[in-house]
Scaffold this motif. Structure first.
Motif, PDB file in Angstrom:
ATOM      1  N   THR A  34       0.728  -1.069  -0.048  1.00  0.00           N
ATOM      2  CA  THR A  34       0.098  -0.256  -0.201  1.00  0.00           C
ATOM      3  C   THR A  34       0.784   1.308  -0.021  1.00  0.00           C
ATOM      4  OG1 THR A  34      -0.157  -0.426   2.360  1.00  0.00           O
ATOM      5  CG2 THR A  34      -2.028  -0.978   0.995  1.00  0.00           C
ATOM      6  N   SER A  35       2.107   1.093   0.383  1.00  0.00           N
ATOM      7  CA  SER A  35       2.888   2.383   0.246  1.00  0.00           C
ATOM      8  C   SER A  35       3.125   2.826  -0.818  1.00  0.00           C
ATOM      9  CB  SER A  35       4.466   1.840   0.882  1.00  0.00           C
ATOM     10  OG  SER A  35       5.104   0.929   0.246  1.00  0.00           O
ATOM     11  N   LEU A  36       2.996   2.121  -2.070  1.00  0.00           N
ATOM     12  CA  LEU A  36       3.204   2.680  -3.368  1.00  0.00           C
ATOM     13  C   LEU A  36       2.225   3.766  -3.534  1.00  0.00           C
ATOM     14  CD1 LEU A  36       3.722  -0.643  -5.258  1.00  0.00           C
ATOM     15  CD2 LEU A  36       5.422   0.671  -4.385  1.00  0.00           C
ATOM     16  N   ASP A  37       1.236   3.801  -3.291  1.00  0.00           N
ATOM     17  CA  ASP A  37       0.302   4.927  -3.335  1.00  0.00           C
ATOM     18  C   ASP A  37       0.032   5.693  -2.276  1.00  0.00           C
ATOM     19  OD1 ASP A  37      -0.310   4.175  -6.173  1.00  0.00           O
ATOM     20  OD2 ASP A  37      -1.427   2.376  -5.469  1.00  0.00           O
ATOM     21  N   GLN A  38       0.749   5.708  -1.193  1.00  0.00           N
ATOM     22  CA  GLN A  38       0.612   6.273  -0.055  1.00  0.00           C
ATOM     23  C   GLN A  38      -0.923   6.065   0.624  1.00  0.00           C
ATOM     24  OE1 GLN A  38       2.900   8.985   1.197  1.00  0.00           O
ATOM     25  NE2 GLN A  38       3.999   7.406   0.352  1.00  0.00           N
ATOM     26  N   HIS A  39      -1.212   5.052   0.659  1.00  0.00           N
ATOM     27  CA  HIS A  39      -2.605   4.651   1.220  1.00  0.00           C
ATOM     28  C   HIS A  39      -2.062   4.349   2.689  1.00  0.00           C
ATOM     29  CE1 HIS A  39      -4.761   4.365  -2.450  1.00  0.00           C
ATOM     30  NE2 HIS A  39      -4.049   3.098  -2.704  1.00  0.00           N
ATOM     31  N   GLY A  40      -2.643   4.804   3.708  1.00  0.00           N
ATOM     32  CA  GLY A  40      -2.600   4.547   5.176  1.00  0.00           C
ATOM     33  C   GLY A  40      -1.414   5.555   5.463  1.00  0.00           C
ATOM     34  N   SER A  41      -0.895   6.603   4.846  1.00  0.00           N
ATOM     35  CA  SER A  41       0.065   7.580   5.396  1.00  0.00           C
ATOM     36  C   SER A  41      -0.264   8.404   6.384  1.00  0.00           C
ATOM     37  CB  SER A  41       0.860   8.055   3.992  1.00  0.00           C
ATOM     38  OG  SER A  41      -0.205   8.802   3.384  1.00  0.00           O
ATOM     39  N   ASP A  42       0.631   8.493   7.183  1.00  0.00           N
ATOM     40  CA  ASP A  42       0.165   9.630   8.326  1.00  0.00           C
ATOM     41  C   ASP A  42       1.625  10.305   8.714  1.00  0.00           C
ATOM     42  OD1 ASP A  42       1.379   8.284  10.420  1.00  0.00           O
ATOM     43  OD2 ASP A  42      -0.454   6.789  10.603  1.00  0.00           O
ATOM     44  N   ALA A  43       1.638  11.026   9.831  1.00  0.00           N
ATOM     45  CA  ALA A  43       2.632  12.035  10.079  1.00  0.00           C
ATOM     46  C   ALA A  43       3.779  11.232  10.958  1.00  0.00           C
ATOM     47  CB  ALA A  43       2.131  12.932  11.409  1.00  0.00           C
ATOM     48  N   MET A  44       3.343   9.872  11.375  1.00  0.00           N
ATOM     49  CA  MET A  44       4.373   9.060  11.877  1.00  0.00           C
ATOM     50  C   MET A  44       4.820   7.664  11.056  1.00  0.00           C
ATOM     51  SD  MET A  44       5.665  10.078  14.721  1.00  0.00           S
ATOM     52  CE  MET A  44       5.952   9.177  15.820  1.00  0.00           C
ATOM     53  N   HIS A  45       3.733   7.328  10.195  1.00  0.00           N
ATOM     54  CA  HIS A  45       3.984   5.997   9.366  1.00  0.00           C
ATOM     55  C   HIS A  45       3.923   6.536   7.940  1.00  0.00           C
ATOM     56  CE1 HIS A  45       1.793   4.978  13.425  1.00  0.00           C
ATOM     57  NE2 HIS A  45       3.249   4.362  13.501  1.00  0.00           N
ATOM     58  N   THR A  46       4.881   7.040   7.342  1.00  0.00           N
ATOM     59  CA  THR A  46       4.836   7.484   6.165  1.00  0.00           C
ATOM     60  C   THR A  46       4.845   6.535   4.885  1.00  0.00           C
ATOM     61  OG1 THR A  46       7.228   7.444   6.363  1.00  0.00           O
ATOM     62  CG2 THR A  46       6.098   9.674   6.955  1.00  0.00           C
ATOM     63  N   ASP A  47       5.355   5.252   5.139  1.00  0.00           N
ATOM     64  CA  ASP A  47       5.077   4.423   4.040  1.00  0.00           C
ATOM     65  C   ASP A  47       4.634   2.956   4.418  1.00  0.00           C
ATOM     66  OD1 ASP A  47       7.230   4.100   5.522  1.00  0.00           O
ATOM     67  OD2 ASP A  47       8.787   3.274   4.100  1.00  0.00           O
ATOM     68  N   PRO A  48       3.384   2.840   4.940  1.00  0.00           N
ATOM     69  CA  PRO A  48       2.867   1.764   5.420  1.00  0.00           C
ATOM     70  C   PRO A  48       2.492   0.630   4.376  1.00  0.00           C
ATOM     71  CG  PRO A  48       1.300   3.225   5.653  1.00  0.00           C
ATOM     72  CD  PRO A  48       2.452   3.904   5.166  1.00  0.00           C
ATOM     73  N   ASP A  49       2.922  -0.546   4.503  1.00  0.00           N
ATOM     74  CA  ASP A  49       2.353  -1.783   3.735  1.00  0.00           C
ATOM     75  C   ASP A  49       1.629  -2.445   4.773  1.00  0.00           C
ATOM     76  OD1 ASP A  49       3.832  -1.159   1.434  1.00  0.00           O
ATOM     77  OD2 ASP A  49       5.738  -2.157   2.121  1.00  0.00           O
ATOM     78  N   TYR A  50       0.113  -2.389   4.298  1.00  0.00           N
ATOM     79  CA  TYR A  50      -0.699  -2.862   5.185  1.00  0.00           C
ATOM     80  C   TYR A  50      -0.612  -4.532   5.269  1.00  0.00           C
ATOM     81  CZ  TYR A  50      -3.883   0.996   6.224  1.00  0.00           C
ATOM     82  OH  TYR A  50      -4.328   2.327   6.554  1.00  0.00           O
TER      83      TYR A  50
END
Length: 453
Positions: A34-50
């Motif tokens: 999911t990090s490829l499209d910035q899904h789930g991104s926030d101020a602390m978790h900038t590149d999450p892979d669900y």
């Protein structure tokens, strides 16, 4: 004599129904890029892979239980190792043996005299515990032919209470008090169940305003959400104040003055910084600031709550609250105005039952966290139970919804008019499609093999 024979037959039928011996536990590391499209991104978790540590329980009867715990990619392999360490406590047991003393089984997993040193009841070992227990609850619900929420709703109050470990929380909630709360909530229960079947449980969306989304995407997603009936929106904040002001202004203008706005900093600030930063966003009238500081800082949350109260802004937290003991203290300290339970951070249904009851005693609304793969599918069962059998109240209550990855589940969540519609299929709704598991298993699945090329 006839009465004794009846009781014997009832118990025999129960045993025959519940004799599902767990003969195998498998756990796999399943990740989505999911990090490829910035899904789930926030101020602390900038590149999450669900991702998820995905557990399957096989029984000698052929019935299977499925469970998971949510992660953000790296480190899922550590949770998998922790699940494997717990497997010896599960394999070989019959479902009847577990559910007839569920409190004891919960303690067995959380209080192993050596492994509890890795927690106790926190961190990776507790995430692993949640995955295993989620699978056990799924197995039980499947055995009864009911969705999990209905299994819980149909339980007698005494049976529900027997699933809860009250150790460390009796200064706030005793077994007797919990039973009394559940008994009192029996009034009107059928009406509320019928209401949920018809209307569903109110939800809010986080999918429009992940921190990594550009403005045009944010605007388009807001437009689409409004057309679909959404009236409650959450915005990620905390990386840059000027950017937060700009993005919150866009969202507020898009959704209008009457719809609900929440903001979420994902633990970004120190206490004083949180108060100052949120005060500058008060013009956008957020209902709450979520996770303004360290999730372990109970007194810090209390200070923030007190400072923001005159602005009409509440504090919400809980997605990374480690256990019922910390929730107890958050409630005792008036450190939060919205309780956010999580189906995988706490010790599954058992521990969440304790938190739901404590929140009800303190009259604090529960608004579950569901930002992650499988979390919407799981937590919908808990919030339905909370309304039908505990709180009997929908004021200031809503459940998070994130529109990602539902297509990978055999029984995906159903949203209708911005409401969770009660699941109808037996189980806890967290069974993944086997084709998904194989493609996304890390690192050997095709998704990850192709990514490395």
């Amino acid at each position: 004599m006839i009465k004794l024979l009846t009781v014997f037959c009832h118990r025999k039928n129960f045993r025959d129904k519940m004799l599902h011996k767990i003969i195998n536990l498998t756990v796999r590391d399943v990740r989505f890029p999911t990090s490829l499209d910035q899904h789930g991104s926030d101020a602390m978790h900038t590149d999450p892979d669900y991702s998820a540590a995905y557990v399957v329980l096989d029984t000698d009867s052929g019935l299977t239980g499925f469970g998971l715990t949510f992660t953000l990619g790296k480190g899922t392999e550590i949770v998998v190792c922790a699940v494997e360490a717990l497997a010896r406590l599960v394999v070989g047991k019959c479902l009847q043996e577990i559910v007839s003393d569920f409190r004891g089984f919960y303690r067995l997993l959380t209080s192993d005299s050596q492994m509890r040193w890795l927690g106790p009841e926190k961190g990776v070992i507790h995430l692993a515990t949640a995955a295993v227990l989620n699978a056990v609850w799924d197995l039980w619900a499947r055995t009864e032919g009911k969705p999990l929420w209905k299994l819980l709703v149909d339980m007698e109050p005494k049976q529900l209470v027997s699933c809860i470990d009250f150790r460390y929380i009796t200064d706030v909630l005793t077994e007797e008090e919990a039973l009394d709360l559940l008994v009192k909530a029996q009034e009107g229960k059928q009406h509320r169940e019928d209401q949920m079947q018809k209307e569903g449980y109110p939800a809010y969306t986080t999918s429009c305003a992940w921190l990594g989304y550009p403005d045009e995407q944010l605007k388009q997603l807001c437009t689409d959400a409004l057309k679909s009936g959404w009236t409650r929106f959450k915005v990620k904040v905390g990386a840059d104040l000027e950017d937060d002001v700009r993005r919150c202004r866009i969202i507020r203008q898009m959704i209008g003055p009457d719809n609900t706005l929440m903001i979420d900093a994902n633990q970004r600030w120190d206490v004083a910084e949180a108060i100052s930063w949120v005060s500058k966003l008060a013009e956008f009238r957020p209902l709450w600031i979520e996770e303004p500081t360290s999730p372990d800082d109970i007194l810090g949350h209390a200070a923030i709550s007190k400072a923001l109260a005159p602005l009409g802004i509440g504090v919400a937290t809980g997605e990374q609250c480690q256990n019922r003991v910390m929730f107890k203290q958050f409630l005792q300290a008036s450190a939060l105005q919205f309780v956010q339970i999580d189906s995988c951070r706490l010790g599954s249904v058992n521990e969440n039952l304790a938190v739901l009851l404590m929140a009800h005693k303190f009259n604090v609304p529960v608004c579950p966290h569901a930002g992650g793969v499988g979390l919407c599918e799981l937590v919908q069962h808990l919030i339905l139970f909370d309304y039908i059998c505990v709180s009997a109240d929908l004021r200031n209550r809503m459940c998070e919804y994130v529109d990602h990855l539902h297509e990978h589940f055999t029984c995906p969540v159903v949203i209708q008019d911005a409401h969770y519609m009660p699941p109808k299929d037996p189980g806890y709704s967290c069974e993944m499609l086997e084709s998904t598991v194989q493609r996304h298993q890390y690192p050997e699945g095709n998704v990850w093999k192709n990514m490395k090329k």
